[in-house]
Design a protein around this motif. Structure first.
Motif, mmCIF file in Angstrom:
data_model
loop_
_atom_site.group_PDB
_atom_site.id
_atom_site.type_symbol
_atom_site.label_atom_id
_atom_site.label_comp_id
_atom_site.label_asym_id
_atom_site.label_seq_id
_atom_site.Cartn_x
_atom_site.Cartn_y
_atom_site.Cartn_z
ATOM 1 N N LYS A 692 -6.128 5.116 -15.239
ATOM 2 C CA LYS A 692 -6.142 4.294 -14.026
ATOM 3 C C LYS A 692 -4.723 3.779 -13.780
ATOM 4 N N THR A 694 -1.992 1.653 -11.749
ATOM 5 C CA THR A 694 -2.067 0.436 -10.943
ATOM 6 C C THR A 694 -0.706 -0.237 -10.901
ATOM 7 N N LYS A 723 -8.761 -0.517 -4.373
ATOM 8 C CA LYS A 723 -9.360 0.754 -3.966
ATOM 9 C C LYS A 723 -8.665 1.327 -2.726
ATOM 10 N N PRO A 726 -3.890 1.185 -3.919
ATOM 11 C CA PRO A 726 -3.900 1.284 -5.386
ATOM 12 C C PRO A 726 -2.714 0.620 -6.088
ATOM 13 N N PRO A 736 -4.309 5.695 -1.019
ATOM 14 C CA PRO A 736 -5.322 6.355 -1.861
ATOM 15 C C PRO A 736 -5.070 7.838 -2.096
#
Length: 769
Positions: A692, A694, A723, A726, A736
């Motif tokens: 992930k 971020t 979402k 990001p 995204p």
């Protein structure tokens, strides 16, 4: 070292001896001369001769330098002494020719100023009319100040800018205008004396040299916020190797010329001290008494007559000083507007400063220091947006159901929470392929809750800003370039993760093995809700590596805290990997041996010193995780790097040359790594090292979601926002689809989301400081 080089190296001492010899000779001549001619001699340097210029003063008396002239000679002698010390200490590593030129110029300047009094008397004798004399000196001073203001521009730019001639012409014009108007304002403010001009010239020289060091050590530029962090810079600078070369010596040479010219910027001399009754005033008093005018009234009339021109002159000088001061400020505004029109990107501050000039760039950032309310902002609108994005987090059913499971478990288990922000920890594979395989243990961890790239807003320094974004959830994208919130604002009203954990019944501890005052952490940590702060005093006798206390020593301290009763929240900011990477204090057998093709041996040595630090951090992390595995109490760990090293800027361009101002390319240097891990089975998580990526402003909220920590509305909104957006940093924003955009680009496809986040950030931060 050959004979010629040796002789050149001795020039500063020779110049120093010449200035001292001439000063001593002039003072001795003044003492001897009158006695040989039956006159009354001076005991040494004297105050200037009467304005009548030669009304009976002896030639020997004329030869004596005034105290001001002696002070100027001492100034240039001191500069030569400094050059000698720099050379002897090995701090100067430039060519012998450069220091020779500096020595000759400084010597010539010192000898020239020793003739200042004679030149002034020459003016006096040939300009018998006082008004004409004053006008000539004013015109001369005006011209000299203009010349020095031009020199001052190069004094500022030369030390650090490889080619000042390439600066944008309009930016250069505004910078020169600022310097010139400021010089003239100071000249007039001090009633046509050069005191203020000298201070400004010296300040510009110091700024240029400081920029040289910041560029060398951090690969960055001096920002307005740095002025409030001088204590921190001094505290962490003891491990850096300070050396200067030809560019710095060239700037000092120009500064010498400027100061020498300013020594001749003097007003028409007023030699009288107080009220001296001369023969002319005595005759005037006699005339007043014969006319029946009282002595006191006559004196009052005489004083008024004499002072009116001075008062008028002072008022005129003050008025013009205000005009030029206003012009200097106006030039700074115009410079800022020009850079805004050009859409200058400060995500690569060195490049922006090189292309637009130091002062133009600096004031442009300074004018943007206040946190401005977003256009159309209202508190109600911001609260509504925050609630909307918080609800979107709940609408994402899978992750939200996992969060509910972990939240239930968290409330029952109350695991201790450890967050480690590791100094300069990054995986330089992101820069390109040069044979590096990354940190071994960190890369191999396969039981993390999550892991990935962490996008940050700083490079090579500015640790406190990554710290600020993580602990508060606020993005530097809406704070601005060159600002350090820890130093600038009262953060007592800003929500922070530590305060949140304390409200949940956790004992909160901050750890940083350096001075507590660095970045004002001693005050900020209290405002953020930390119960205690273990600074360098808690690490007496601790082992060190490279730039400070080892990572392992801080992990030992964490384990000590975890032994205490009750749930613990610990935030550890490590130190060992801190810049610079040319300390050469790591044993050769411990060093890595990577090389980038075409890179100098020195730069490759810096690269390997940095990578060796990361290997040492990686080993310490492996041991720490191993000890946490064996701990008999639940612990959840967040580990992340604050930024990449300063060397990444040039390594990136050498390994993977990219397009100038390409956000995606630049962001490769604004990327560290993170991972979350637990020594127990976290409900709702497969703990399979899910990737992930971020940004650090979201990291605290996403970590809280994974751990099951009760989320605030602000954190929920961050989870929902992540979402659609990001990652967001001061440099760029990620959509995204994985495309990067300038965070200030109003035409990007995510500009509306960035705008809504700006409202929420102002609500949670800007409106509270």
């Amino acid at each position: 070292m050959n004979l010629g080089t040796t002789l050149l190296s001795l020039l500063p001492l020779a110049g120093l001896a010449a200035i001292v010899t001439l000063t001593t000779w002039q003072m001795a001549s003044a003492r001897r001369g009158p006695q040989g001619r039956g006159g009354a001699g001076d005991a040494g340097p004297r105050h200037a001769a009467p304005a009548s210029c030669g009304n009976g003063a002896s030639r020997a008396r004329d030869a004596a330098p005034s105290w001001g002239t002696v002070a100027w000679a001492c100034f240039f002698a001191a500069l030569l002494m400094v050059a000698t010390v720099l050379r002897a200490a090995g701090i100067y590593d430039g060519s012998s020719e450069s220091i020779a030129i500096f020595s000759l110029v400084a010597t010539a300047s010192g000898l020239a100023v020793l003739q200042r009094d004679r030149i002034e008397r020459w003016y006096c004798r040939r300009l018998s009319d006082a008004a004409l004399h004053g006008c000539v000196l004013a015109a001369r001073g005006f011209i000299l100040v203009l010349v020095v203001s031009t020199l001052a521009y190069y004094v500022l730019e030369t030390p650090w800018n490889p080619d000042p001639s390439l600066i944008d012409p309009i930016s250069r014009s505004w910078e020169q205008s600022m310097i010139c108007c400021a010089m003239l304002a100071l000249w007039l403010l001090f009633r046509r004396r050069s005191w203020g001009c000298n201070v400004l010239l010296a300040a510009l020289a110091v700024s240029g040299i400081a920029q040289y060091f910041v560029t060398t050590f951090k690969g960055s530029a001096i920002m307005p916020g740095d002025l409030l962090a001088l204590g921190t810079a001094a505290a962490v600078g003891n491990s850096l190797r300070f050396q200067v070369g030809d560019s710095v010596m060239g700037a000092l040479t120009l500064a010498c010329v400027g100061h020498a010219l300013l020594a001749f910027v003097v007003p028409a001399r007023v030699w009288e001290k107080g009220m001296r009754v001369t023969a002319e005033s005595e005759r005037a008093l006699g005339d007043w008494e014969r006319a029946g005018v009282g002595l006191r009234a006559g004196l009052r009339a005489g004083i008024t007559a004499r002072n009116l021109p001075r008062i008028a002159g002072a008022a005129l000088c003050m008025g013009l000083a205000v005009v030029f001061g206003t012009a200097a400020y106006g030039s700074s505004l115009a410079a800022s507007e020009h850079l805004a029109e050009m859409n200058v990107k400060f995500w690569e501050p060195n490049q922006a400063y090189r292309e637009n000039g130091f002062l133009t760039s600096f004031v442009s950032i300074a004018h943007d220091m206040p946190i401005r309310k977003p256009a159309g902002y209202t508190e109600d609108a911001a609260l509504e947006l925050e609630a909307v994005w918080a609800s979107r987090a709940e609408e994402d059913e899978g992750p939200w159901q996992s969060y509910q499971l972990s939240a239930t478990q968290f409330s029952e288990v109350l695991p201790s929470v450890v967050c480690v922000m590791n100094e300069t920890f990054a995986d330089l594979r992101v820069l390109g392929d040069f044979g590096y395989e990354g940190p071994r243990f960190f890369s191999s961890m396969d039981d993390c809750l999550s892991r990935g790239a962490l996008y940050v807003s700083v490079l090579g320094g500015g640790t406190c800003n990554t710290e600020f974004e993580f602990l508060t959830g606020d993005s530097m994208a809406f704070v601005g370039q060159g600002k350090y919130p820890y130093n600038l604002y009262d953060l007592s009203g800003v929500g922070a993760l530590a305060g949140q954990m304390r409200e949940l019944g956790y004992a909160t501890t901050a750890i940083h093995p350096n001075l507590a005052s660095n970045w004002k952490r001693d005050k900020v940590y209290q405002q953020f809700g930390f119960d205690r702060f273990l600074d360098i005093q808690a690490f007496e006798g601790a082992p060190t590596f490279h730039s400070g206390v080892t990572d392992a020593a801080t992990y030992d301290k964490i384990l000590e805290v975890l032994e205490q009763d009750g749930p613990q929240f610990v935030f550890d900011v490590t130190m060992q990997n801190h810049t610079g990477y040319d300390q050469f204090n790591i044993p050769g057998e411990a060093l890595t041996h990577y090389a980038i093709e075409g890179q100098s041996e020195y730069d490759n040595a810096q690269l390997n010193e940095y990578l060796t630090c990361i290997e040492e951090s990686d080993r310490a992390l492996e041991e720490f995780v191993g000890r946490l595995r064996g701990l008999d109490k639940p612990v959840i760990l967040l580990f992340f790097g604050d930024h990449q090293p300063n060397i990444s800027q040039w390594e990136l361009e050498r390994v993977s040359p990219g397009k100038e101002n390409d956000v995606a390319h630049v962001m490769r240097a604004y990327q560290s790594v993170y991972m979350t891990w637990a020594n127990y089975n976290v409900a709702g998580s497969a703990q399979a090292s899910e990737a992930k990526d971020t940004s650090v402003n979201y990291l605290g909220a996403l970590f809280a979601q994974e751990a099951g920590i009760p989320l605030t509305t602000y954190q929920k909104s961050a989870v929902g926002m992540a979402k659609r957006l990001p990652a967001i940093t001061l440099v760029g924003s990620l959509d995204p689809s994985g495309t990067w955009h300038d965070s200030k680009d109003a035409s990007s496809p995510i500009a509306d989301v960035v705008g809504e986040l700006a409202y929420i950030n102002y609500l949670e931060f800007g409106s509270r400081v």
